[in-house]
Design an enzyme around this catalytic site. Structure first.
Site, PDB file in Angstrom:
ATOM      1  N   ASP A  15       0.788  -1.222   0.000  1.00  0.00           N
ATOM      2  CA  ASP A  15       0.000   0.000   0.000  1.00  0.00           C
ATOM      3  C   ASP A  15       0.823   1.276   0.000  1.00  0.00           C
ATOM      4  O   ASP A  15       0.276   2.340   0.241  1.00  0.00           O
ATOM      5  CB  ASP A  15      -0.947   0.011   1.205  1.00  0.00           C
ATOM      6  CG  ASP A  15      -2.055  -1.009   1.070  1.00  0.00           C
ATOM      7  OD1 ASP A  15      -2.697  -1.042   0.012  1.00  0.00           O
ATOM      8  OD2 ASP A  15      -2.275  -1.777   2.016  1.00  0.00           O
ATOM      9  N   CYS A  19       6.929  -0.047  -0.756  1.00  0.00           N
ATOM     10  CA  CYS A  19       6.607  -1.465  -0.973  1.00  0.00           C
ATOM     11  C   CYS A  19       6.914  -1.840  -2.415  1.00  0.00           C
ATOM     12  O   CYS A  19       7.568  -2.853  -2.707  1.00  0.00           O
ATOM     13  CB  CYS A  19       5.127  -1.732  -0.706  1.00  0.00           C
ATOM     14  SG  CYS A  19       4.555  -1.377   0.954  1.00  0.00           S
ATOM     15  N   CYS A 399      13.017   9.990   5.752  1.00  0.00           N
ATOM     16  CA  CYS A 399      12.339   8.879   5.075  1.00  0.00           C
ATOM     17  C   CYS A 399      11.596   9.396   3.849  1.00  0.00           C
ATOM     18  O   CYS A 399      10.844  10.358   3.946  1.00  0.00           O
ATOM     19  CB  CYS A 399      11.362   8.191   6.029  1.00  0.00           C
ATOM     20  SG  CYS A 399      12.186   7.247   7.323  1.00  0.00           S
ATOM     21  N   CYS A 401       9.116   8.286   1.995  1.00  0.00           N
ATOM     22  CA  CYS A 401       7.788   7.756   1.644  1.00  0.00           C
ATOM     23  C   CYS A 401       6.877   8.806   1.018  1.00  0.00           C
ATOM     24  O   CYS A 401       6.294   8.594  -0.035  1.00  0.00           O
ATOM     25  CB  CYS A 401       7.111   7.158   2.871  1.00  0.00           C
ATOM     26  SG  CYS A 401       7.317   5.370   2.974  1.00  0.00           S
ATOM     27  N   ASP A 443     -11.457  14.382 -36.273  1.00  0.00           N
ATOM     28  CA  ASP A 443     -12.134  13.777 -37.405  1.00  0.00           C
ATOM     29  C   ASP A 443     -13.550  14.363 -37.436  1.00  0.00           C
ATOM     30  O   ASP A 443     -14.015  14.925 -36.450  1.00  0.00           O
ATOM     31  CB  ASP A 443     -12.170  12.255 -37.213  1.00  0.00           C
ATOM     32  CG  ASP A 443     -12.736  11.546 -38.428  1.00  0.00           C
ATOM     33  OD1 ASP A 443     -12.631  12.093 -39.536  1.00  0.00           O
ATOM     34  OD2 ASP A 443     -13.296  10.446 -38.261  1.00  0.00           O
ATOM     35  N   THR A 445     -16.769  12.724 -39.191  1.00  0.00           N
ATOM     36  CA  THR A 445     -17.858  11.759 -39.076  1.00  0.00           C
ATOM     37  C   THR A 445     -17.675  10.879 -37.844  1.00  0.00           C
ATOM     38  O   THR A 445     -16.653  10.220 -37.679  1.00  0.00           O
ATOM     39  CB  THR A 445     -17.931  10.882 -40.334  1.00  0.00           C
ATOM     40  OG1 THR A 445     -18.054  11.725 -41.475  1.00  0.00           O
ATOM     41  CG2 THR A 445     -19.121   9.940 -40.269  1.00  0.00           C
ATOM     42  N   ASP A 640     -12.261   8.092 -34.650  1.00  0.00           N
ATOM     43  CA  ASP A 640     -13.009   6.900 -34.240  1.00  0.00           C
ATOM     44  C   ASP A 640     -12.095   5.719 -33.951  1.00  0.00           C
ATOM     45  O   ASP A 640     -12.561   4.655 -33.560  1.00  0.00           O
ATOM     46  CB  ASP A 640     -14.053   6.517 -35.287  1.00  0.00           C
ATOM     47  CG  ASP A 640     -13.444   6.203 -36.647  1.00  0.00           C
ATOM     48  OD1 ASP A 640     -12.206   6.056 -36.715  1.00  0.00           O
ATOM     49  OD2 ASP A 640     -14.204   6.094 -37.621  1.00  0.00           O
ATOM     50  N   ASP A 726       7.279  12.461   9.037  1.00  0.00           N
ATOM     51  CA  ASP A 726       7.319  11.491   7.935  1.00  0.00           C
ATOM     52  C   ASP A 726       5.952  10.874   7.671  1.00  0.00           C
ATOM     53  O   ASP A 726       5.401  11.000   6.584  1.00  0.00           O
ATOM     54  CB  ASP A 726       8.330  10.393   8.247  1.00  0.00           C
ATOM     55  CG  ASP A 726       8.275   9.298   7.194  1.00  0.00           C
ATOM     56  OD1 ASP A 726       8.499   9.611   6.009  1.00  0.00           O
ATOM     57  OD2 ASP A 726       7.984   8.143   7.551  1.00  0.00           O
TER      58      ASP A 726
END
Length: 746
Positions: A15, A19, A399, A401, A443, A445, A640, A726
């Site tokens: 998380d 990590c 740190c 983070c 574009d 059309t 498209d 931190d």
């Protein structure tokens, strides 16, 4: 040379940005691994590897870092294993298809794991935070700290030992992760800095603060995980919109069936008020469908026979019979979730820069902390305990983070927010690039226009408007030509009674004839009509004026009489003019590139107020895009996604709009699901908001560190404020990024 295989893993307990860095570094060093892509917000890891790579070893390596890991495949739920390490069901799979579950509660016996080891699980995957292992550890560490305070007051002589034991409750798991990360190639992890600071505090007898700092670190991680989980839930919650069951027609009966078992071609019944359980095409029925969950369209859209409906949308006031066109794992919502997860794995330029910066930043912090702790006592005879204490505080302040997560948190939130309103961007680089656009080439059309001709004028002569329409509709009944469909749609809209036509014939390039109500009826081009009957001069001028407005005119002849004419045009989208005006007002140049004839293109361009380049071949569009880029403009091509491939590829950012779900999800760099021209500006605005958010996050993380660095050296703040600087900065940065999820409805 064989292409590398790609295997995807679901990683539990991941998380924060540190990590992802640890996992990336560790797995990238494994034999046979060519590339690793880790998404914190999606909780996934994608590994490109050689065929002979040991996936079990990769799982063990990630597990050793303290995470739960499950191998998954696209559109398929993870397979659990029995105690012998075999996939349930006894089937055999190739190495790329085999699935392994390395969770701490269900690890196969042939995988060397440490039973009960839990990793960096900031928050629960499901359920309340206090039921997660990290939540329980934080509660136990807090209780140990309170107990130590009580013992310290009752028995002052053993106060140091009480706080030391309280500190170890939380520090042991942290230190274990730090050591494993160091062996896996990440010696300067946040866990290592935390461990050094806590042990250092223990050495100088600051055990009370050391225990409090460890507890605050755990609290910070927990808050960080809960906040990050909100960003993850914002997109994965889309999957919950699809109902679990469907009413399937089988042998004339309706049966309730799990939606995941629906196959392409099945016919389902969608009752009023029900959610559509699969992507499909309406076979019968007409109803207003709320598409807001998928496309962000705030107004319900009327759906009729042959119209497409999406899984997760809400049926309105009438029953619909729908033929399924996509299995559960391939429906629109499943593909949006997959697309956003893949996009989150692609790092933006700013994120890559921050990652590179942090590789040098963290070791530099360790060096500065060491110098602060050593130099004053050595050079000036200052108190060792005082300066070691300051050095340890600087270690915690430094740190990285908050800094590392400043960019990916904002980008993940923006990608999720965009997806929830039908704005899909394939990665952070695309999201960043949109905000720098200075020119957009459209574009015509299907992009600036609806892509479906509509009857705009009925010009009567010998017959009334109603008679002209009903006779023309009689000739076109059963035809699938776009002009024929527009006439039939107009007839249905005005509720005219269409007579029966017989002996119908198509005259190639000229028109159609049939016998209706006892006389021959012809509907075709003005030129073909002039070959059959003399047309008055004023009528020819009227037709020419309609052509000048970009309209296609079909002339109706009843017997030997000029009955009248019908004019049709592919009309601009309802929001096209306002959408283009908004872009211009924001300083973005707009231009229409079309292969249509100049008169039609100029008429549409004049109505919309846009520069027009007409009668272009695909290579001409590509050349014009390249010319715009050579002028120093940052160019997007909006089309498209099918006909303009060269121009889309040549543009800095290609955006697919309209053209169907497959095109919208699988082509170009970005896609607009519900086809509103104004959404191009909304994409650009979302990009600019995201970049502002990123700069705010970087300023907050570095600013807090700078303030506490100065106050620590001056002796104003210590270890407690350092860890709060931190973890507090990390939580603030994440919460600031989550503000991007609050998107105003378009």
């Amino acid at each position: 040379m064989t292409l590398p295989l790609k295997t995807k893993f679901r990683v539990g307990g991941m998380d924060c940005a540190s990590c992802a860095t640890k996992i990336d570094t560790a797995v990238r060093r494994m034999p046979g691994v060519e590339d690793v892509s880790v998404s914190v917000t999606a909780g996934t890891m994608t590994v490109n590897h050689h065929e002979g790579s040991d996936l079990l070893a990769i799982g063990r390596r990630v597990k050793g870092l303290g995470y739960d890991v499950v191998e998954i495949s696209d559109g398929e739920a993870p397979k659990h294993q029995d105690d012998a390490g075999h996939c349930c069901g006894g089937h055999h799979h190739s190495p790329a298809d085999h699935h392994h579950n390395y969770s701490s509660d269900e690890a196969p016996k042939n995988v060397n794991t440490v039973k009960g080891l839990h990793g960096h699980d900031h928050g629960p995957s499901t359920g309340p935070w206090w039921r997660s292992k990290k939540g329980r550890l934080t509660i136990v560490a807090g209780a140990a700290l309170l107990l130590a305070y009580g013992i310290g007051h009752l028995f002052p002589a053993i106060q140091l030992y009480a706080f030391a034991l309280a500190m170890l409750v939380g520090l042991v798991p942290i230190a274990r992760r730090a050591i494993m990360a160091a062996f896996a190639g990440t010696p300067f992890s946040i866990e290592m800095l935390m461990t050094i600071a806590a042990i250092g505090a223990l050495v100088i007898n600051a055990t009370e603060e050391a225990a409090a700092v460890v507890f605050l670190f755990l609290v910070g991680e927990l808050l960080e995980g809960v906040a990050a989980g909100k960003a993850r839930d914002s997109i994965t919650s889309l999957a919950a919109l699809v109902p679990k069951t469907a009413l399937v027609e089988v042998d004339g009966e309706t049966r309730e069936t799990p939606a995941e078992r629906l196959v392409v071609g099945s016919v389902i019944l969608v009752r009023p008020g029900d959610r559509v359980s699969a992507d499909g095409v309406i076979l019968s029925g007409e109803s207003a469908v709320d598409e807001a969950p998928v496309t962000g369209e705030s107004v319900p859209v009327t759906k009729r026979v042959d119209d497409i409906v999406f899984a997760g949308t809400v049926n309105g006031n009438a029953a619909l019979r729908v033929r399924v066109t996509a299995a559960a794992q391939d429906n629109t919502i499943a593909r949006i979730v997959k697309l956003v997860e893949e996009a989150q794995e692609k790092k933006a330029p700013t994120e890559r820069f921050i990652d590179r910066f942090s590789r040098y930043y963290t070791p530099a912090v360790v060096v500065v902390a060491a110098l602060v702790a050593i130099l004053p006592p050595v050079l000036s005879g200052a108190d060792w305990n005082e300066w070691i204490y300051k050095g340890l505080a600087i270690l915690l302040i430094g740190c990285p983070c908050a800094l590392v997560i400043s960019t990916p948190a904002a980008i993940a939130a923006a990608l999720s927010a965009g997806a929830r309103r039908g704005l899909l961007m394939k990665g952070g680089a695309v999201l960043e690039g949109l905000g720098r656009l200075t020119a957009v080439a459209f574009d015509k059309t299907g992009t600036l226009t609806e892509g479906k001709p509509k009857v705009t004028d009925i010009v009567p002569l010998a017959l009334s408007e109603v008679d002209i329409l009903r006779l023309a509709a009689a000739l076109e009944t059963g035809s699938s030509h776009p002009l024929a469909l527009s006439i039939l749609a107009k007839a249905k809209e005005t509720a005219v009674v269409i007579p029966l036509a017989t002996e119908a014939k198509a005259l190639g390039g000229k028109g159609v004839t049939a016998i209706v109500e006892g006389q021959e009826i012809f509907l075709g081009s003005p030129k073909a009509a002039a070959d059959r009957i003399t047309m008055p001069e004023h009528y020819l001028k009227a037709i020419d004026a309609l052509n000048g407005e970009g309209k296609t005119v079909s002339v109706l002849i009843a017997g030997n009489t000029l009955a009248g004419a019908i004019a049709m045009r592919d009309e601009p989208r309802a929001d096209a003019a306002q959408g283009l005006l908004t872009l211009k007002q924001s300083g973005v140049k707009t231009i229409m590139l079309t292969g249509d004839n100049r008169r039609t293109a100029d008429a549409i361009g004049q109505a919309l107020g846009i520069e027009v380049r007409a009668e272009l071949m695909p290579e001409d569009k590509q050349r014009i895009v390249q010319d715009l880029k050579s002028q120093g403009l940052v160019v997007s091509k909006v089309g498209d996604g099918i006909n303009d491939a060269p121009a889309l590829a040549a543009a800095d950012i290609g955006i697919a709009m309209g053209g169907g779900t497959d095109v919208a999800l699988e082509t170009a760099d970005a896609a607009i699901l519900h086809g509103r021209v104004g959404d191009v500006f909304r994409m650009i605005e979302l990009s600019k908001r995201t970049m502002r958010n990123i700069y705010q996050n970087i300023a907050m993380s570095l600013g807090l560190k700078a303030v506490f660095l100065v106050t620590t050296i001056l002796g104003i703040t210590g270890l407690w404020p350092a860890i709060l600087a931190d973890t507090g900065a990390t939580v603030l940065v994440t919460l600031n990024a989550l503000r991007l999820l609050r998107v105003k409805s378009g």
